[in-house]
Write a protein that holds these residues in place. Structure first.
Motif, PDB file in Angstrom:
ATOM      1  N   UNK A  70       0.891  -1.111  -0.099  1.00  0.00           N
ATOM      2  CA  UNK A  70       0.062  -0.086   0.145  1.00  0.00           C
ATOM      3  C   UNK A  70       0.927   1.231   0.052  1.00  0.00           C
ATOM      4  N   UNK A  71       1.875   1.141   0.812  1.00  0.00           N
ATOM      5  CA  UNK A  71       2.699   2.419   0.830  1.00  0.00           C
ATOM      6  C   UNK A  71       3.579   2.926  -0.407  1.00  0.00           C
ATOM      7  N   UNK A  72       3.898   1.696  -0.939  1.00  0.00           N
ATOM      8  CA  UNK A  72       4.846   2.202  -2.258  1.00  0.00           C
ATOM      9  C   UNK A  72       3.874   2.697  -3.520  1.00  0.00           C
ATOM     10  N   UNK A  73       2.772   1.645  -3.678  1.00  0.00           N
ATOM     11  CA  UNK A  73       1.634   2.050  -4.490  1.00  0.00           C
ATOM     12  C   UNK A  73       1.207   3.464  -4.309  1.00  0.00           C
ATOM     13  N   UNK A  74       0.693   3.729  -3.277  1.00  0.00           N
ATOM     14  CA  UNK A  74       0.372   5.404  -2.929  1.00  0.00           C
ATOM     15  C   UNK A  74       1.260   6.282  -3.124  1.00  0.00           C
ATOM     16  N   UNK A  75       2.556   6.103  -2.751  1.00  0.00           N
ATOM     17  CA  UNK A  75       3.531   6.902  -2.963  1.00  0.00           C
ATOM     18  C   UNK A  75       3.968   7.392  -4.538  1.00  0.00           C
ATOM     19  N   UNK A  76       3.729   6.158  -5.103  1.00  0.00           N
ATOM     20  CA  UNK A  76       3.798   6.075  -6.628  1.00  0.00           C
ATOM     21  C   UNK A  76       2.790   6.963  -7.330  1.00  0.00           C
ATOM     22  N   UNK A  77       1.545   6.899  -6.742  1.00  0.00           N
ATOM     23  CA  UNK A  77       0.371   7.597  -7.141  1.00  0.00           C
ATOM     24  C   UNK A  77       0.608   9.227  -7.049  1.00  0.00           C
ATOM     25  N   UNK A  78       1.313   9.388  -5.580  1.00  0.00           N
ATOM     26  CA  UNK A  78       1.317  11.008  -5.524  1.00  0.00           C
ATOM     27  C   UNK A  78       2.371  11.497  -6.487  1.00  0.00           C
ATOM     28  N   UNK A  79       3.246  10.492  -6.801  1.00  0.00           N
ATOM     29  CA  UNK A  79       4.353  11.071  -7.735  1.00  0.00           C
ATOM     30  C   UNK A  79       3.786  11.306  -9.098  1.00  0.00           C
ATOM     31  N   UNK A  80       2.882  10.341  -9.757  1.00  0.00           N
ATOM     32  CA  UNK A  80       2.503  10.615 -10.949  1.00  0.00           C
ATOM     33  C   UNK A  80       1.560  11.938 -10.888  1.00  0.00           C
ATOM     34  N   UNK A  81       0.623  11.838  -9.734  1.00  0.00           N
ATOM     35  CA  UNK A  81      -0.205  13.313  -9.909  1.00  0.00           C
ATOM     36  C   UNK A  81       0.385  14.425  -9.694  1.00  0.00           C
ATOM     37  N   UNK A  82       1.256  14.618  -9.028  1.00  0.00           N
ATOM     38  CA  UNK A  82       1.921  16.060  -8.661  1.00  0.00           C
ATOM     39  C   UNK A  82       2.973  16.448  -9.386  1.00  0.00           C
TER      40      UNK A  82
END
Length: 300
Positions: free
Chosen positions: A283-295
């Motif tokens: 969950x942590x790495x996938x969510x961190x990847x998501x914020x990287x793509x979004x931001x």
């Protein structure tokens, strides 16, 4: 296909992954955190975790870290688990040894984003997430307003809602917090109070059908969770409450009883879904990847 790195900074381990736009994990690395050795060593270990990956293929890096996070500026405004972490501009510190943008967010928030992106909450617009582990983490998401952060970056500290006034001491300094009763560690603590015996939460839950003290602890745990969920439902009015964290591994033992008690104590249960998280360790790495793509897309 575009790629980013997602990093989940835990108290004992740093997990880092190279992630594609669809959320697929392409590469993994992990190193020990060595939190007790302080900020500089932890930063060195973050660097080691990144350099184990094909990091030159990444467009950005997202990091999930415990604590109160000024996500806009990448600053950890408070964190008690790593010496020197409070006040650190983690964004700038990591950008000193990588040549891509770095984005920082609270670890419970990124767990929710992982579930919203490709997990069990992907079809919901208003979500509350709680993580039941050593402590109790929380995150609140609304599709219109995004993640709740609060005026001092302390929003959604759901584990520190008072559940039992003047109750057990919590590590935050209050008494009677949800965390003191609903964290996985609380199962061991309450069993020890009844029996004087020290067992792990997992061991206690396995005894609940043949040990009266274990059964009593389980019943109280389910009841405390039910009251906690009732408060969350009435405060936030979400479509779904997602439950994650390490305790979810034992959900076959406590989940149905918790839902039964929730249906008994909550005044309106038909308009909300209580669901288990899909992702646990990732969950942590996938969510961190998501914020990287979004931001990086939004230029933030």
């Amino acid at each position: 296909m575009k790629k980013v790195i997602g990093i989940d900074l835990g108290g004992t381990k740093i997990n880092a992954c190279l992630i594609e736009e669809n959320g697929e994990v392409l590469q993994r690395s992990n190193v020990v955190t060595e939190a007790s050795k302080g900020r500089d060593i932890v930063l060195q270990n973050i660097r080691k975790a990144i350099e184990k990956l094909d990091y030159k293929d990444a467009l950005a890096i997202g990091i999930g870290t415990p604590g109160f996070i000024d996500a806009e500026n990448g600053i950890v405004t408070f964190a008690g688990n790593i010496e020197g972490w409070t006040g650190l501009n983690l964004k700038k510190a990591v950008e000193e040894f990588v040549d891509v943008p770095v984005f920082v967010e609270n670890d419970a928030n990124i767990a929710l984003l992982a579930e919203k992106w490709i997990g069990s909450a992907k079809n919901y617009k208003d979500i509350v997430m709680i993580t039941l582990g050593t402590g109790v983490g929380g995150a609140v998401y609304n599709e219109k307003s995004g993640l709740l952060s609060g005026s001092h970056f302390q929003g959604a500290e759901l584990g520190h809602i008072i559940l039992h006034p003047d109750g057990d001491y919590c590590t935050c300094g209050q008494h009677g917090c949800v965390e003191a009763y609903c964290a996985g560690s609380s199962i061991s603590k309450h069993y020890e109070k009844l029996t004087g015996e020290v067992l792990s939460g997992e061991e206690i839950l396995k005894l609940c059908h043949k040990d009266l003290a274990a059964e009593k602890v389980l019943n109280q745990y389910q009841k405390d969770l039910a009251y906690f969920l009732t408060s969350l439902r009435n405060i936030f009015d979400p479509e779904a409450i997602v439950i994650g964290g390490g305790v979810i591994h034992s959900k076959d033992i406590w989940w149905n009883g918790m839902i039964e008690k929730f249906n008994q104590v909550c005044n309106k249960t038909e308009s909300i879904n209580i669901i288990p998280a899909r992702f646990l360790n990732d969950a942590g790495v996938i969510g961190a990847g998501k914020i990287a793509f979004e931001r990086i897309r939004n230029g933030k």
